[in-house]
Scaffold this motif. Sequence first.
Motif, PDB file in Angstrom:
ATOM      1  N   PRO A   1       0.799  -1.229   0.000  1.00  0.00           N
ATOM      2  CA  PRO A   1       0.000   0.000   0.000  1.00  0.00           C
ATOM      3  C   PRO A   1       0.832   1.279   0.000  1.00  0.00           C
ATOM      4  O   PRO A   1       0.331   2.339  -0.367  1.00  0.00           O
ATOM      5  N   SER A   2       2.098   1.198   0.395  1.00  0.00           N
ATOM      6  CA  SER A   2       2.934   2.401   0.399  1.00  0.00           C
ATOM      7  C   SER A   2       3.737   2.567  -0.882  1.00  0.00           C
ATOM      8  O   SER A   2       4.541   3.503  -0.988  1.00  0.00           O
ATOM      9  N   ALA A   3       3.540   1.679  -1.856  1.00  0.00           N
ATOM     10  CA  ALA A   3       4.306   1.755  -3.104  1.00  0.00           C
ATOM     11  C   ALA A   3       4.109   3.108  -3.783  1.00  0.00           C
ATOM     12  O   ALA A   3       3.000   3.633  -3.862  1.00  0.00           O
ATOM     13  N   SER A   4       5.192   3.662  -4.266  1.00  0.00           N
ATOM     14  CA  SER A   4       5.168   4.962  -4.931  1.00  0.00           C
ATOM     15  C   SER A   4       5.077   4.772  -6.441  1.00  0.00           C
ATOM     16  O   SER A   4       5.939   4.129  -7.049  1.00  0.00           O
ATOM     17  N   GLY A   5       4.047   5.350  -7.040  1.00  0.00           N
ATOM     18  CA  GLY A   5       3.934   5.302  -8.487  1.00  0.00           C
ATOM     19  C   GLY A   5       5.118   5.968  -9.157  1.00  0.00           C
ATOM     20  O   GLY A   5       5.607   5.523 -10.208  1.00  0.00           O
ATOM     21  N   GLU A   6       5.613   7.035  -8.539  1.00  0.00           N
ATOM     22  CA  GLU A   6       6.782   7.746  -9.058  1.00  0.00           C
ATOM     23  C   GLU A   6       8.003   6.830  -9.071  1.00  0.00           C
ATOM     24  O   GLU A   6       8.759   6.789 -10.057  1.00  0.00           O
ATOM     25  N   ALA A   7       8.202   6.078  -7.969  1.00  0.00           N
ATOM     26  CA  ALA A   7       9.348   5.179  -7.883  1.00  0.00           C
ATOM     27  C   ALA A   7       9.218   4.030  -8.874  1.00  0.00           C
ATOM     28  O   ALA A   7      10.191   3.667  -9.551  1.00  0.00           O
ATOM     29  N   MET A   8       8.037   3.436  -8.982  1.00  0.00           N
ATOM     30  CA  MET A   8       7.850   2.315  -9.913  1.00  0.00           C
ATOM     31  C   MET A   8       8.090   2.749 -11.350  1.00  0.00           C
ATOM     32  O   MET A   8       8.757   2.056 -12.125  1.00  0.00           O
ATOM     33  N   ALA A   9       7.572   3.907 -11.707  1.00  0.00           N
ATOM     34  CA  ALA A   9       7.786   4.420 -13.060  1.00  0.00           C
ATOM     35  C   ALA A   9       9.260   4.745 -13.288  1.00  0.00           C
ATOM     36  O   ALA A   9       9.809   4.477 -14.370  1.00  0.00           O
ATOM     37  N   GLY A  10       9.905   5.287 -12.259  1.00  0.00           N
ATOM     38  CA  GLY A  10      11.315   5.623 -12.382  1.00  0.00           C
ATOM     39  C   GLY A  10      12.184   4.395 -12.553  1.00  0.00           C
ATOM     40  O   GLY A  10      13.118   4.386 -13.373  1.00  0.00           O
ATOM     41  N   VAL A  11      11.896   3.333 -11.803  1.00  0.00           N
ATOM     42  CA  VAL A  11      12.661   2.089 -11.917  1.00  0.00           C
ATOM     43  C   VAL A  11      12.472   1.471 -13.297  1.00  0.00           C
ATOM     44  O   VAL A  11      13.441   1.056 -13.945  1.00  0.00           O
ATOM     45  N   ARG A  12      11.242   1.428 -13.757  1.00  0.00           N
ATOM     46  CA  ARG A  12      10.985   0.847 -15.077  1.00  0.00           C
ATOM     47  C   ARG A  12      11.697   1.638 -16.170  1.00  0.00           C
ATOM     48  O   ARG A  12      12.328   1.057 -17.060  1.00  0.00           O
ATOM     49  N   SER A  13      11.638   2.956 -16.104  1.00  0.00           N
ATOM     50  CA  SER A  13      12.293   3.799 -17.101  1.00  0.00           C
ATOM     51  C   SER A  13      13.810   3.626 -17.066  1.00  0.00           C
ATOM     52  O   SER A  13      14.477   3.535 -18.111  1.00  0.00           O
ATOM     53  N   PHE A  14      14.373   3.581 -15.861  1.00  0.00           N
ATOM     54  CA  PHE A  14      15.809   3.399 -15.680  1.00  0.00           C
ATOM     55  C   PHE A  14      16.269   2.074 -16.274  1.00  0.00           C
ATOM     56  O   PHE A  14      17.270   2.009 -17.018  1.00  0.00           O
ATOM     57  N   LEU A  15      15.546   1.004 -15.987  1.00  0.00           N
ATOM     58  CA  LEU A  15      15.926  -0.314 -16.491  1.00  0.00           C
ATOM     59  C   LEU A  15      15.777  -0.385 -18.009  1.00  0.00           C
ATOM     60  O   LEU A  15      16.610  -0.987 -18.690  1.00  0.00           O
ATOM     61  N   ARG A  16      14.743   0.227 -18.519  1.00  0.00           N
ATOM     62  CA  ARG A  16      14.573   0.252 -19.977  1.00  0.00           C
ATOM     63  C   ARG A  16      15.748   1.002 -20.637  1.00  0.00           C
ATOM     64  O   ARG A  16      16.291   0.547 -21.654  1.00  0.00           O
ATOM     65  N   GLU A  17      16.113   2.121 -20.076  1.00  0.00           N
ATOM     66  CA  GLU A  17      17.210   2.914 -20.626  1.00  0.00           C
ATOM     67  C   GLU A  17      18.515   2.129 -20.656  1.00  0.00           C
ATOM     68  O   GLU A  17      19.301   2.206 -21.596  1.00  0.00           O
ATOM     69  N   ARG A  18      18.738   1.337 -19.599  1.00  0.00           N
ATOM     70  CA  ARG A  18      20.008   0.631 -19.470  1.00  0.00           C
ATOM     71  C   ARG A  18      20.027  -0.736 -20.147  1.00  0.00           C
ATOM     72  O   ARG A  18      21.102  -1.218 -20.529  1.00  0.00           O
TER      73      ARG A  18
END
Length: 253
Positions: free
Chosen positions: A231-248
């Motif tokens: 319930p405390s998951a951050s949409g900002e963090a999840m989107a950031g992790v996905r974007s970071f991994l895609r970039e790399r």
Amino acid sequence: MTEAGAGAKWPPDHWQEHSFPHMDHAHAFYVIDHGRAEFELPSVMLMHEFPGIKRNLVPLVDTLSQDFRVVVPSILGRDGDPKGLQSLKQICVRREVHVMARHAVSADVGWLRDFADEHVARRRNDPYGVIGMCFSGNFALALAVDPRVAAAVMAQPAIPVWPCALGLSRKDRETLNDRIDLRVHGYRYRRDCMSPAAKLAAAQRLLGGERMQTFPLSGSEGRKHSTLTGPSASGEAMAGVRSFLRERLVAAP
């Protein structure tokens, strides 16, 4: 398959369950690739939080598996329905996670390195990503000594309990210093007392600001801990992790 939680089936239908024998343990692990062809997707190893693999990990896996072959090793607890006390006893008996030692490397890192070579990298030279959360947060950095790790995510790292301790050996630190191609992202809530800001700051001092970025999150409802699950998951963090991994990891068309 076994039943876990409130009558819920475990593992979920799209999680393929396997076993990784290592010394005197056989570790369960799961692969989520939705039937894609072998080597079609880059791999990401997702290491769970304390006390074990819970159903709240499924939404994160669903998000990541849109772009990646996600591999989830079982480190602690009863998969699907872990109990805190049982997992704590497991830590004490097996002594695989160094909670107190400042610079000792958890024994779990050893088998996870072997596991990553065989089932995440699949003994190839392709880059892959690692994500550690809470008690496994520092594992992501320890695993990044592998030159094939192109992206590492430290989400609310909580152990070792000493604020600045990273659970890295001197050799690990030297190897990470030489990994100029490595990129790391760190996430935590600003008011999280379980994951001190000093831990991500120590990692950033080790790697330098160009190789590691930290993302402090603001929690509006008191002190939050888990940045990517529950319930405390951050949409900002999840989107950031996905974007970071895609970039790399995802090759440009």
